[in-house]
Design an enzyme around this catalytic site. Structure first.
Site, PDB file in Angstrom:
ATOM      1  N   HIS A 282       0.828  -3.891   6.079  1.00 46.21           N
ATOM      2  CA  HIS A 282      -0.383  -3.838   6.911  1.00 46.21           C
ATOM      3  C   HIS A 282      -1.615  -4.338   6.154  1.00 46.21           C
ATOM      4  O   HIS A 282      -2.728  -4.129   6.597  1.00 46.21           O
ATOM      5  CB  HIS A 282      -0.608  -2.404   7.413  1.00 46.21           C
ATOM      6  CG  HIS A 282      -0.783  -1.421   6.295  1.00 46.21           C
ATOM      7  ND1 HIS A 282       0.286  -0.910   5.593  1.00 46.21           N
ATOM      8  CD2 HIS A 282      -1.886  -0.894   5.737  1.00 46.21           C
ATOM      9  CE1 HIS A 282      -0.165  -0.107   4.663  1.00 46.21           C
ATOM     10  NE2 HIS A 282      -1.488  -0.084   4.715  1.00 46.21           N
TER      11      HIS A 282
ATOM     12  N   HIS B  82       4.919   5.668   2.225  1.00 45.96           N
ATOM     13  CA  HIS B  82       5.017   6.939   2.956  1.00 45.96           C
ATOM     14  C   HIS B  82       5.999   6.819   4.127  1.00 45.96           C
ATOM     15  O   HIS B  82       6.575   7.807   4.545  1.00 45.96           O
ATOM     16  CB  HIS B  82       3.638   7.359   3.488  1.00 45.96           C
ATOM     17  CG  HIS B  82       2.724   7.905   2.421  1.00 45.96           C
ATOM     18  ND1 HIS B  82       3.189   8.484   1.267  1.00 45.96           N
ATOM     19  CD2 HIS B  82       1.373   7.983   2.340  1.00 45.96           C
ATOM     20  CE1 HIS B  82       2.163   8.874   0.531  1.00 45.96           C
ATOM     21  NE2 HIS B  82       1.045   8.573   1.152  1.00 45.96           N
TER      22      HIS B  82
ATOM     23  N   CYS C 224       0.854  -1.197   0.000  1.00 48.86           N
ATOM     24  CA  CYS C 224       0.000   0.000   0.000  1.00 48.86           C
ATOM     25  C   CYS C 224       0.888   1.245   0.000  1.00 48.86           C
ATOM     26  O   CYS C 224       2.017   1.223   0.478  1.00 48.86           O
ATOM     27  CB  CYS C 224      -0.881  -0.030   1.249  1.00 48.86           C
ATOM     28  SG  CYS C 224      -1.875   1.446   1.511  1.00 48.86           S
TER      29      CYS C 224
ATOM     30  N   CYS D 158      -6.761  -3.507   4.010  1.00 43.49           N
ATOM     31  CA  CYS D 158      -6.554  -2.047   4.000  1.00 43.49           C
ATOM     32  C   CYS D 158      -7.220  -1.390   2.798  1.00 43.49           C
ATOM     33  O   CYS D 158      -8.277  -0.814   2.905  1.00 43.49           O
ATOM     34  CB  CYS D 158      -5.077  -1.655   4.039  1.00 43.49           C
ATOM     35  SG  CYS D 158      -4.891   0.127   3.925  1.00 43.49           S
TER      36      CYS D 158
ATOM     37  N   SER E 134       0.763   3.698   1.861  1.00 44.29           N
ATOM     38  CA  SER E 134       1.134   4.126   3.216  1.00 44.29           C
ATOM     39  C   SER E 134       2.448   3.483   3.661  1.00 44.29           C
ATOM     40  O   SER E 134       3.197   4.081   4.437  1.00 44.29           O
ATOM     41  CB  SER E 134       0.031   3.787   4.218  1.00 44.29           C
ATOM     42  OG  SER E 134      -1.139   4.462   3.861  1.00 44.29           O
TER      43      SER E 134
HETATM   44  N1  COD Z   1      -3.624  15.051  -8.702  1.00 39.68           N
HETATM   45  C1  COD Z   1      -4.318  13.949  -9.107  1.00 39.68           C
HETATM   46  N2  COD Z   1      -3.873  12.688  -8.903  1.00 39.68           N
HETATM   47  C2  COD Z   1      -2.687  12.535  -8.304  1.00 39.68           C
HETATM   48  C3  COD Z   1      -1.903  13.625  -7.872  1.00 39.68           C
HETATM   49  C4  COD Z   1      -2.409  14.948  -8.116  1.00 39.68           C
HETATM   50  N3  COD Z   1      -1.746  16.020  -7.743  1.00 39.68           N
HETATM   51  N4  COD Z   1      -0.766  13.163  -7.301  1.00 39.68           N
HETATM   52  C5  COD Z   1      -0.843  11.826  -7.369  1.00 39.68           C
HETATM   53  N5  COD Z   1      -1.996  11.436  -7.959  1.00 39.68           N
HETATM   54  C6  COD Z   1      -2.473  10.090  -8.221  1.00 39.68           C
HETATM   55  C7  COD Z   1      -1.385   9.124  -8.642  1.00 39.68           C
HETATM   56  O1  COD Z   1      -1.127   9.193 -10.022  1.00 39.68           O
HETATM   57  C8  COD Z   1      -1.998   7.778  -8.233  1.00 39.68           C
HETATM   58  O2  COD Z   1      -2.743   7.193  -9.280  1.00 39.68           O
HETATM   59  C9  COD Z   1      -2.949   8.128  -7.082  1.00 39.68           C
HETATM   60  O3  COD Z   1      -2.991   9.535  -7.001  1.00 39.68           O
HETATM   61  C10 COD Z   1      -2.488   7.588  -5.714  1.00 39.68           C
HETATM   62  O4  COD Z   1      -2.500   6.235  -5.764  1.00 39.68           O
HETATM   63  P1  COD Z   1      -1.451   5.283  -4.995  1.00 39.68           P
HETATM   64  O5  COD Z   1      -1.429   3.977  -5.720  1.00 39.68           O
HETATM   65  O6  COD Z   1      -0.193   6.024  -4.829  1.00 39.68           O
HETATM   66  O7  COD Z   1      -2.058   5.139  -3.546  1.00 39.68           O
HETATM   67  P2  COD Z   1      -3.110   4.150  -2.843  1.00 39.68           P
HETATM   68  O8  COD Z   1      -4.412   4.137  -3.565  1.00 39.68           O
HETATM   69  O9  COD Z   1      -2.463   2.830  -2.550  1.00 39.68           O
HETATM   70  O10 COD Z   1      -3.307   4.887  -1.412  1.00 39.68           O
HETATM   71  C11 COD Z   1      -3.583   6.212  -1.401  1.00 39.68           C
HETATM   72  C12 COD Z   1      -3.872   6.743   0.003  1.00 39.68           C
HETATM   73  C13 COD Z   1      -3.648   8.217  -0.078  1.00 39.68           C
HETATM   74  C14 COD Z   1      -5.308   6.479   0.338  1.00 39.68           C
HETATM   75  C15 COD Z   1      -2.997   6.085   1.082  1.00 39.68           C
HETATM   76  O11 COD Z   1      -1.658   6.243   0.889  1.00 39.68           O
HETATM   77  C16 COD Z   1      -3.305   6.737   2.396  1.00 39.68           C
HETATM   78  O12 COD Z   1      -2.812   7.779   2.722  1.00 39.68           O
HETATM   79  N6  COD Z   1      -4.176   6.086   3.145  1.00 39.68           N
HETATM   80  C17 COD Z   1      -4.589   6.622   4.376  1.00 39.68           C
HETATM   81  C18 COD Z   1      -5.756   5.992   4.908  1.00 39.68           C
HETATM   82  C19 COD Z   1      -5.389   5.029   5.944  1.00 39.68           C
HETATM   83  O13 COD Z   1      -6.261   4.528   6.581  1.00 39.68           O
HETATM   84  N7  COD Z   1      -4.060   4.781   6.081  1.00 39.68           N
HETATM   85  C20 COD Z   1      -3.527   3.805   6.944  1.00 39.68           C
HETATM   86  C21 COD Z   1      -3.321   2.538   6.217  1.00 39.68           C
HETATM   87  S1  COD Z   1      -3.231   2.829   4.544  1.00 39.68           S
HETATM   88 ZN    ZN Z   2      -2.840   0.871   3.558  1.00 36.57          ZN
END
Ligand code: COD
Ligand code: ZN
Length: 375
Positions: A68, A52, A47, A175, A49
């Protein structure tokens, strides 16, 4: 020969410091203490996160075993454990459900006082860790630490699931899928015929889209700067896809024009402050609901004109899709088994666990939605 009660030597991916790749190490996993459960991991998703943590945007004590979003089989249990037994298929809970604290007892709330988001102690509830590597204690992560052949979790952080469930798929319910899907159906409570905008089309954002579609939204507008994500978004229910880089005005203005003043529901699923503001502004000023799903960079704040809310908008957020995890996860697994929710389209890559750094390279390159690592 039974391993119960003994330390287990196994492979784990250890993150020693930020901005460095994982190192596959032999670690020692101590037996579970009272009210703890040791799990043999079978599969884990990767994931954002976790990433991050590597980039320093999500601060948690290091060295640590991250991960996770996993699924596995109970190997042994500590004294007093009643909800699972050896041999049970389980999912570790990134958002535990203690069932005892004030917020756990509140029917609509899912944030147990024992959650790890705020504390980020990198330990079990008793303040110690079960992992040792090269003679050093290794922290755990969000109470789950699924990037290891064996992990130990507190009993409040594990849910028993259907014994027939395919762990290499349902691990996503640990998750990404639940966080996104629940944000639509449970947190926003998307209504039939409504309009939605979803910012960010990773595994979590696509799961928001699945939730919006399931809830009967009429328009689902997907927003991402990577147009390669659009085909999958459409496959899962997006009715339109837009790329902010294609416009010379703010994307919230584009969305307001497309929807005669703003969408009913918007979701920020990226974890950036600027897109949180764009998502808020893209929902209708009088009755729009905007949900923050992404975690913002550590210690960054937004400054907001109260007028944005005074006219009637609702701005909210939730972790883990607002679900009470121990209750909800077995039901979500049952929904998957009954073919009511799709998980397969989210899984773009399957790799052996040892190739974990390749999984993160795919994530950085924007090539994967979810990579599932198999043990
Ligand atoms: N504008 C539009 N799209 C964008 C931008 C932007 N400026 N920057 C990035 N993106 C796009 C990327 O191209 C990508 O497609 C997408 O955003 C992000 O996707 P991923 O694959 O990086 O991330 P995910 O879907 O695996 O996870 C995203 C979260 C932000 C939800 C995750 O990282 C998070 O913060 N989760 C928090 C929630 C939580 O409960 N966290 C604890 C366990 S995860
Ligand atoms: Zn997660």
């Amino acid at each position: 020969m039974s391993t119960a009660g003994k330390a287990i030597k196994c492979k784990a991916a250890v993150l020693w410091e930020t901005h460095k790749p994982f190192s596959i190490e032999e670690i020692e996993v101590a037996p579970p203490k009272a009210h703890e459960v040791r799990i043999k991991m079978v599969a884990t998703g990767v994931c954002r996160s976790d990433d991050h943590v590597i980039s320093g945007n999500f601060v948690t004590p290091l060295p640590a075993v991250l991960g996770h979003e996993g699924a596995g089989i109970v190997e042994s249990v500590g004294e007093g454990v009643t909800s699972v037994k050896p041999g049970d298929k389980v999912i570790p809970l990134v958002s535990p459900q203690c069932g005892k604290c004030k917020s756990s007892k509140q029917p609509e709330n899912n944030l147990s006082r024992k959650n790890q988001y705020g504390r980020r102690s990198g330990t079990m509830l008793d303040g110690t860790t079960r992992f040792t590597c090269r003679g050093k204690p290794i922290h755990n992560f969000l109470g789950t630490s699924t990037f290891s052949q064996y992990t130990v979790v507190d009993e409040i952080a594990v849910a028993k699931i259907d014994g027939a469930a395919p762990l290499e798929k349902v691990c996503l319910i640990g998750c990404g899928f639940s966080t996104g899907y629940g944000s639509a159906v449970k947190v926003a409570k998307v209504t039939p015929g409504s309009s939605c905008a979803v910012f960010g089309l990773g595994g979590v954002g696509l799961s928001v889209i699945i939730g919006c579609k399931t809830a009967g939204a009429a328009r689902i507008i997907a927003v991402d700067i990577n147009k390669d994500k659009f085909a999958k978004a459409k496959e899962l229910g997006a009715t339109e896809c837009i790329n902010p880089l294609d416009y010379n005005k703010p994307i919230e203005e584009v969305l307001q024009e497309m929807t005669d003043g703003g969408v009913d529901f918007s979701f920020e699923v990226i974890g950036r402050l600027d897109t949180m503001m764009s998502a808020l502004l893209s929902c209708h000023a009088a009755y729009g609901v905007s949900v923050i799903v992404g975690v913002p960079p550590n210690a960054q704040n937004l400054s907001v004109n109260p007028m944005l809310l005074l006219l009637g908008r609702t701005w909210k957020g939730a972790i883990f899709g607002g679900y009470k995890s121990k209750d909800a996860i077995p039901k979500l697994v049952a929904d998957f088994m009954a073919k009511k929710i799709p998980l397969e389209p989210l899984i773009t890559h399957v790799l052996p666990f040892e190739n974990i750094n390749e999984a993160f390279d795919l994530l950085h390159a924007g090539k994967s939605i979810r990579t599932v690592l198999m043990f």
